[in-house]
Design an enzyme around this catalytic site. Structure first.
Site, PDB file in Angstrom:
ATOM      1  N   ALA A 124       0.828  -1.211   0.000  1.00  0.00           N
ATOM      2  CA  ALA A 124       0.000   0.000   0.000  1.00  0.00           C
ATOM      3  C   ALA A 124       0.857   1.254   0.000  1.00  0.00           C
ATOM      4  O   ALA A 124       0.603   2.201  -0.752  1.00  0.00           O
ATOM      5  CB  ALA A 124      -0.945  -0.010   1.196  1.00  0.00           C
ATOM      6  N   ALA A 181       9.949   0.328   8.773  1.00  0.00           N
ATOM      7  CA  ALA A 181      10.464  -0.274  10.002  1.00  0.00           C
ATOM      8  C   ALA A 181      11.632  -1.219   9.760  1.00  0.00           C
ATOM      9  O   ALA A 181      12.437  -1.450  10.660  1.00  0.00           O
ATOM     10  CB  ALA A 181       9.343  -1.016  10.729  1.00  0.00           C
ATOM     11  N   CYS A 240       5.321 -12.219  -0.633  1.00  0.00           N
ATOM     12  CA  CYS A 240       4.729 -13.425  -1.216  1.00  0.00           C
ATOM     13  C   CYS A 240       5.783 -14.340  -1.838  1.00  0.00           C
ATOM     14  O   CYS A 240       5.523 -15.520  -2.061  1.00  0.00           O
ATOM     15  CB  CYS A 240       3.700 -13.046  -2.278  1.00  0.00           C
ATOM     16  SG  CYS A 240       2.294 -12.124  -1.639  1.00  0.00           S
ATOM     17  N   ASP A 262      -3.380  -3.996   4.511  1.00  0.00           N
ATOM     18  CA  ASP A 262      -3.822  -5.049   5.430  1.00  0.00           C
ATOM     19  C   ASP A 262      -4.228  -4.544   6.803  1.00  0.00           C
ATOM     20  O   ASP A 262      -4.716  -5.327   7.621  1.00  0.00           O
ATOM     21  CB  ASP A 262      -2.706  -6.094   5.597  1.00  0.00           C
ATOM     22  CG  ASP A 262      -2.472  -6.903   4.335  1.00  0.00           C
ATOM     23  OD1 ASP A 262      -3.225  -6.706   3.362  1.00  0.00           O
ATOM     24  OD2 ASP A 262      -1.537  -7.722   4.320  1.00  0.00           O
ATOM     25  N   TYR A 311      -8.965 -18.568 -29.088  1.00  0.00           N
ATOM     26  CA  TYR A 311      -8.994 -20.011 -29.289  1.00  0.00           C
ATOM     27  C   TYR A 311      -7.930 -20.449 -30.285  1.00  0.00           C
ATOM     28  O   TYR A 311      -7.781 -19.867 -31.368  1.00  0.00           O
ATOM     29  CB  TYR A 311     -10.367 -20.456 -29.814  1.00  0.00           C
ATOM     30  CG  TYR A 311     -10.351 -21.811 -30.480  1.00  0.00           C
ATOM     31  CD1 TYR A 311      -9.918 -22.947 -29.787  1.00  0.00           C
ATOM     32  CD2 TYR A 311     -10.755 -21.968 -31.807  1.00  0.00           C
ATOM     33  CE1 TYR A 311      -9.897 -24.196 -30.406  1.00  0.00           C
ATOM     34  CE2 TYR A 311     -10.730 -23.212 -32.431  1.00  0.00           C
ATOM     35  CZ  TYR A 311     -10.298 -24.328 -31.724  1.00  0.00           C
ATOM     36  OH  TYR A 311     -10.260 -25.558 -32.323  1.00  0.00           O
ATOM     37  N   TRP A 366     -15.407 -23.090 -27.228  1.00  0.00           N
ATOM     38  CA  TRP A 366     -15.958 -22.713 -25.932  1.00  0.00           C
ATOM     39  C   TRP A 366     -14.849 -22.965 -24.911  1.00  0.00           C
ATOM     40  O   TRP A 366     -14.461 -24.110 -24.681  1.00  0.00           O
ATOM     41  CB  TRP A 366     -17.172 -23.565 -25.562  1.00  0.00           C
ATOM     42  CG  TRP A 366     -18.404 -23.326 -26.382  1.00  0.00           C
ATOM     43  CD1 TRP A 366     -18.983 -24.197 -27.250  1.00  0.00           C
ATOM     44  CD2 TRP A 366     -19.207 -22.148 -26.398  1.00  0.00           C
ATOM     45  NE1 TRP A 366     -20.092 -23.641 -27.815  1.00  0.00           N
ATOM     46  CE2 TRP A 366     -20.270 -22.378 -27.310  1.00  0.00           C
ATOM     47  CE3 TRP A 366     -19.141 -20.915 -25.743  1.00  0.00           C
ATOM     48  CZ2 TRP A 366     -21.247 -21.432 -27.576  1.00  0.00           C
ATOM     49  CZ3 TRP A 366     -20.117 -19.968 -26.006  1.00  0.00           C
ATOM     50  CH2 TRP A 366     -21.160 -20.224 -26.913  1.00  0.00           C
TER      51      TRP A 366
END
Length: 470
Positions: free
Chosen positions: A11, A33, A42, A276, A421, A429
């Protein structure tokens, strides 16, 4: 203008970069910090496993033109009246940092249960860069052969993969009925099978109760047994780092997260909050919830930064879109599961289907497991879950559902999307659309069946004289 940001993760960095883009003359100060600005938390499991060899690779950039980074500085208190933040430096000295606009982006911290033994050597949380560095150094300095992971969510699963990659014997302990409790139990069971196939011992529906030293090893006590191991990783979730905001009277909501507007404003003038540490607007639920996700934090930070310099942007909401890779599988979800949808007042129908990821006649076709949840009355898409081989475009296919949810589409609307496709990569589809068609057929069948049952019930009532004669 002086724009001060407390917190240098998703953020905070996103807010700083947005302000620099739109108002480069702004004096931006980011209070950090630790020593790791813009690092990908992550990515820690892949650093621990050695798949990403260097810690530096987890950072896109560590220095930013036009942004002052105050590394290893801690924000202790905010004086909203004087518009200052009390900052402590690495030498212990404290100063007052003035601001015109302030962003609280303090993130979250690991939930550490009230157990004995959490301070023992060999016990680790894994939420910050420093957590990852300590774990990596311990693995390099000690002959570690086994590990117990407490928590079977995303981080727990990724660490089970990472430590197995290093050749460790891994035990995964979780309280939920199956691993990955943010997906349906059936999906979790399949992931458990994949974990066990790689040698991971999985103990679901099991509660850890404490850790004790046992010679040179550790013993994890559960409600079922005692597991002896060399190291323990506690990955039991996170909670908001919201204390600096609540100390100045900012209201908190779910899990103690700071309450904000959709413009990321707090109740105090010139103070914003994002990431968070705050509640999150959910686009399908149409209310606030708590969803600590890096993707969400980036978007909220960008909104906060733009609004801090006079913009009027709105955070459009989160869908809880997530994906995780576990060995050869990818598991993803977006929107609501059936139980969540029912709790929110919808009339949900969930249908599971198993289409191929591309045309079956082209070599290498792989089966996807797709679960679609829609509203029976309106046909509105409410959520989707997907599981399949990690190279079968699971993450990008779940994003199609996420985009449809963002725009409030029905399940049937998915069939109108003009998707690409070619036989090696898909079908006329797409699998996403085949799953939508399976939902439509099942929903229609259930509606017809419900109508027939209603007619049968009315006929029975008439035969027994229980209907009004009119």
């Amino acid at each position: 203008m002086k724009f001060v940001i407390i917190g240098g993760s998703d953020a905070g960095i996103s807010a700083a970069l947005r302000v620099r883009e739109l108002a480069p003359e702004t004096h931006i100060t980011l209070v950090l910090a630790d020593d790791y600005p813009n690092y990908s938390v992550c990515g820690l499991p892949f650093y621990v496993s050695g798949e990403t060899p260097q810690l530096r690779q987890l950072a896109h950039r560590t220095e930013f033109e036009g942004i002052t980074l105050m590394k290893k500085h801690w924000a202790h208190a905010i004086n909203a009246g004087a518009q200052t933040v009390e900052i402590e430096g690495p030498d212990g000295g404290r100063t007052q940092l003035a601001y015109d606009k302030l962003l609280i982006g303090t993130g979250a911290r690991s939930v550490l249960p009230d157990w004995p033994g959490l301070s023992l050597r060999g016990v680790f949380a894994l939420h910050t860069m420093e957590d990852g560095v300590r774990l990596k150094e311990h693995l390099q300095a000690h002959p570690v052969r086994s590990a117990v992971i407490i928590g079977s969510g995303y981080i727990g699963l990724e660490m089970a993969d990472a430590l197995t990659h290093l050749g460790l014997d891994v035990t995964l302990i979780g309280r939920s009925q199956a691993v990955l409790p943010t997906t349906d139990t059936g999906f979790g069971r399949i992931v458990e099978e994949a974990l066990r196939a790689k040698g991971v011992r999985v103990e679901s529906a099991t509660t850890a109760q404490g850790i004790v030293a046992q010679g040179e090893q550790l013993a994890v006590e559960t409600d079922r047994a005692v597991v002896t191991t060399d190291i323990v990783i506690v990955a039991a979730g996170v909670r908001p780092n919201s204390e600096i905001g609540s100390a100045i009277g900012l209201a908190t909501g779910l899990h103690g997260a700071l309450r904000v507007t959709r413009g990321m404003e707090t109740a105090l003038p010139n103070i914003y909050a994002a990431g968070d540490c705050v509640e999150t607007w959910h686009r399908v639920l149409n209310r606030y919830t708590y969803l600590p996700l890096g993707t969400t934090a980036h978007k909220q930070g960008r909104v906060a930064g733009e609004n801090a310099i006079g913009g009027r942007r709105t955070f459009e909401g989160s869908l809880g879109t997530q994906v995780v890779k576990v060995f050869d599988l990818a598991i993803a979800r977006t929107g609501l599961r059936e139980a969540e949808a029912a709790q929110a007042g919808f009339d949900p129908v969930t249908v599971e289907s198993h289409p191929f990821d591309h045309k079956a006649y082209y070599p290498g076709a792989q089966t996807l497991r797709i679960s679609v949840t829609g509203d029976r009355r309106s046909g509105r898409l409410l959520g989707a879950q997907m599981l399949g081989p990690w190279d079968a475009e699971v993450s990008k296919r779940i994003d199609i559902y996420a985009a449809a949810l963002y725009h409030g589409m029905t399940v049937e609307d998915l069939n109108s999307l003009d998707l690409s496709y070619t036989p090696p990569l898909g079908s006329p589809w797409d699998a996403v659309q085949m799953a939508a068609q399976a939902w439509s057929r099942a929903a229609l069948h259930r509606s017809v069946l419900a109508g027939v049952n209603a007619l049968d019930s009315s006929a029975n009532q008439w035969r027994h004289g229980s209907c009004d004669s009119t």
